[in-house]
Structures are given as C-alpha cells and as structure tokens.
Design a protein around this motif. Structure first.
Motif, PDB file in Angstrom:
ATOM      1  N   LYS A 156      15.902 -35.876  21.498  1.00 50.13           N
ATOM      2  CA  LYS A 156      16.441 -37.213  21.762  1.00 50.13           C
ATOM      3  C   LYS A 156      17.909 -37.203  22.165  1.00 50.13           C
ATOM      4  O   LYS A 156      18.331 -37.980  23.034  1.00 50.13           O
ATOM      5  CB  LYS A 156      16.260 -38.093  20.534  1.00 50.13           C
ATOM      6  CG  LYS A 156      16.519 -39.566  20.806  1.00 50.13           C
ATOM      7  CD  LYS A 156      15.964 -40.431  19.686  1.00 50.13           C
ATOM      8  CE  LYS A 156      16.076 -41.907  20.028  1.00 50.13           C
ATOM      9  NZ  LYS A 156      15.474 -42.765  18.983  1.00 50.13           N
TER      10      LYS A 156
ATOM     11  N   TRP B 296      11.997 -39.452  10.039  1.00 47.41           N
ATOM     12  CA  TRP B 296      11.657 -38.730  11.263  1.00 47.41           C
ATOM     13  C   TRP B 296      10.424 -37.858  11.049  1.00 47.41           C
ATOM     14  O   TRP B 296       9.544 -37.803  11.916  1.00 47.41           O
ATOM     15  CB  TRP B 296      12.826 -37.860  11.710  1.00 47.41           C
ATOM     16  CG  TRP B 296      14.008 -38.638  12.199  1.00 47.41           C
ATOM     17  CD1 TRP B 296      14.031 -39.949  12.578  1.00 47.41           C
ATOM     18  CD2 TRP B 296      15.341 -38.147  12.360  1.00 47.41           C
ATOM     19  NE1 TRP B 296      15.294 -40.316  12.966  1.00 47.41           N
ATOM     20  CE2 TRP B 296      16.125 -39.232  12.848  1.00 47.41           C
ATOM     21  CE3 TRP B 296      15.956 -36.921  12.136  1.00 47.41           C
ATOM     22  CZ2 TRP B 296      17.480 -39.091  13.122  1.00 47.41           C
ATOM     23  CZ3 TRP B 296      17.305 -36.789  12.406  1.00 47.41           C
ATOM     24  CH2 TRP B 296      18.063 -37.864  12.893  1.00 47.41           C
TER      25      TRP B 296
ATOM     26  N   HIS C 246      13.722 -33.245  16.562  1.00 44.81           N
ATOM     27  CA  HIS C 246      13.968 -34.640  16.924  1.00 44.81           C
ATOM     28  C   HIS C 246      15.314 -34.808  17.622  1.00 44.81           C
ATOM     29  O   HIS C 246      15.390 -35.421  18.701  1.00 44.81           O
ATOM     30  CB  HIS C 246      13.923 -35.513  15.663  1.00 44.81           C
ATOM     31  CG  HIS C 246      14.182 -36.957  15.938  1.00 44.81           C
ATOM     32  ND1 HIS C 246      13.232 -37.804  16.472  1.00 44.81           N
ATOM     33  CD2 HIS C 246      15.300 -37.725  15.754  1.00 44.81           C
ATOM     34  CE1 HIS C 246      13.735 -39.012  16.610  1.00 44.81           C
ATOM     35  NE2 HIS C 246      14.988 -38.993  16.172  1.00 44.81           N
TER      36      HIS C 246
ATOM     37  N   TYR D 207       6.672 -37.906  12.908  1.00 45.11           N
ATOM     38  CA  TYR D 207       6.014 -36.737  13.484  1.00 45.11           C
ATOM     39  C   TYR D 207       4.608 -36.570  12.906  1.00 45.11           C
ATOM     40  O   TYR D 207       3.675 -36.204  13.618  1.00 45.11           O
ATOM     41  CB  TYR D 207       6.854 -35.483  13.218  1.00 45.11           C
ATOM     42  CG  TYR D 207       7.911 -35.228  14.272  1.00 45.11           C
ATOM     43  CD1 TYR D 207       8.834 -36.223  14.610  1.00 45.11           C
ATOM     44  CD2 TYR D 207       7.992 -34.018  14.939  1.00 45.11           C
ATOM     45  CE1 TYR D 207       9.789 -36.008  15.568  1.00 45.11           C
ATOM     46  CE2 TYR D 207       8.962 -33.792  15.902  1.00 45.11           C
ATOM     47  CZ  TYR D 207       9.847 -34.801  16.211  1.00 45.11           C
ATOM     48  OH  TYR D 207      10.792 -34.577  17.183  1.00 45.11           O
TER      49      TYR D 207
END
Length: 210
Positions: free
Chosen positions: A150, A117, A146, A121
């Motif tokens: 999400k 993740w 994140h 980014y």
C-alpha cells in the motif's frame, strides 16, 4: 500610545514578511545547496574511481534551494506539518495522505492496527490461520506485506516515518538529509578502499611466500 501603535505596526509588518523573498534567506539556501551539490559531485567522482557504480549521490542544487525556501515559508506560516506531508512524504512513500492517519499511534493502538490488517488478510483468504491462533511472526508478516503493497515502504520504515513521526525528527531529516546520505556514501567508499587494501596485502603476501 504612539509607541504602542509603532509596535503593533512592526508586528503586522513582520507577520507579512515572506522568508523566501528575503535576500538573507535566499543567500543562505543558495549557499547550502551549492555546498551539498559540490560535495555530492566529489563523492560521485570518488565512487566511480572505486568502481561503485551501484551507488550514486543525487544533487540538484536548484531543487534543494527551492525546498529550503519553501520550508522557511512553512515555518513562518506555522504550517510545517502540512508542508512535510505534502512535499516530503510523497518522495518517501505512496499514498502519504492515507498513511498520515497512523501518526502517533500508541503501543496498544499499533498492535490493534496490525491485528486489524491481519484479520483483513484472513477474511480475504491470504492467510489461513485465524487471528486468535496467529503468532507475532505471522501478524508481522501480514503487516510487512500490507505496508509494502500500500505504501511502498518496509514496516520498519513505516514505523519510523509514520507512526513515530514528529516535527523535530522530520525537519532534521529535511535539513540534514543530504549530509546524512553523503556520510553514508563516504562510509561505503571507505569500506571499498579497505577491502581493496586487504586484497592487495593478500597478493603481496603470496608473492613474498612464492
């Protein structure tokens, strides 16, 4: 042979029983839902009296009864996990069908996921420090952002509800969830009463000293 045939027939009949349609399951679900609703209503009265308008104990006995009966059917059909992700998870997070892929991650897999993740980014110019130079705090910030974006939950909630998901814990939350929330409300109410008693004691002490 006759006994064997009777046993086989009994097993087939048992497998065809739908728990939610049985009187005992309906009565039990109705009793639990009614008790929880009465407790919630009483707590809301107490919270209102304590001027805690920021706290409200939800109680919908019809919806709760339906949930308990659905759960009984899911258990009978050995479909508990699918039922939880279809019926409970959407109330806790966004896009549960995508979050489900992270259930059961081990420590190494979880760390790799957070780093993936972070790398996403970095490639999107959201962060400017390369992964191999980023410390745990930076990687944790990216992961928090994140899952908030999400899935609509915090990273702590994501770990508890998704990564560490287990049937036992999940169904304990379903069965005992309202009682747990009511208990939290009771503690909030007790804290409020204690604070008010302390203020009253302070005022009385000032009056005595005057």
């Amino acid at each position: 042979m006759l006994d064997g045939a009777k046993e086989a027939m009994a097993q087939r009949m048992a497998s065809q029983i739908t728990p939610s349609e049985t009187p005992i399951a309906q009565a039990l679900a109705n009793t639990i839902a009614t008790i929880e609703a009465n407790q919630g209503a009483a707590l809301n009265r107490a919270l209102d009296a304590a001027d805690r308008d920021d706290v409200d104990v939800d109680h919908d006995p019809a919806a709760r009864r339906a949930q308990l009966l659905d759960l009984a059917d899911a258990i009978a059909d050995d479909d508990r996990e699918a039922w939880w992700w279809s019926n409970v998870a959407p109330q806790l997070m966004d896009q549960p069908e995508k979050a489900r892929q992270y259930v059961g991650l081990g420590p190494d897999e979880y760390r790799d996921t957070l780093e993936d993740w972070y790398q996403q980014y970095y490639e999107a110019d959201v962060v400017d420090v390369p992964l191999d130079e980023a410390d745990r705090a930076r990687i944790g910030w990216a992961a928090e952002n994140h899952v908030q974006t999400k899935y609509g939950i915090s990273l702590k909630e994501f770990v508890a509800s998704v990564v560490n998901w287990s049937p036992g814990r999940a169904y304990q939350q379903v069965l005992a969830g309202p009682i747990g929330r009511n208990t939290q409300a009771i503690h909030l109410l007790a804290d409020e009463i204690e604070r008010k008693n302390e203020r009253i004691a302070e005022l009385e002490a000032r009056l005595d000293d005057a």
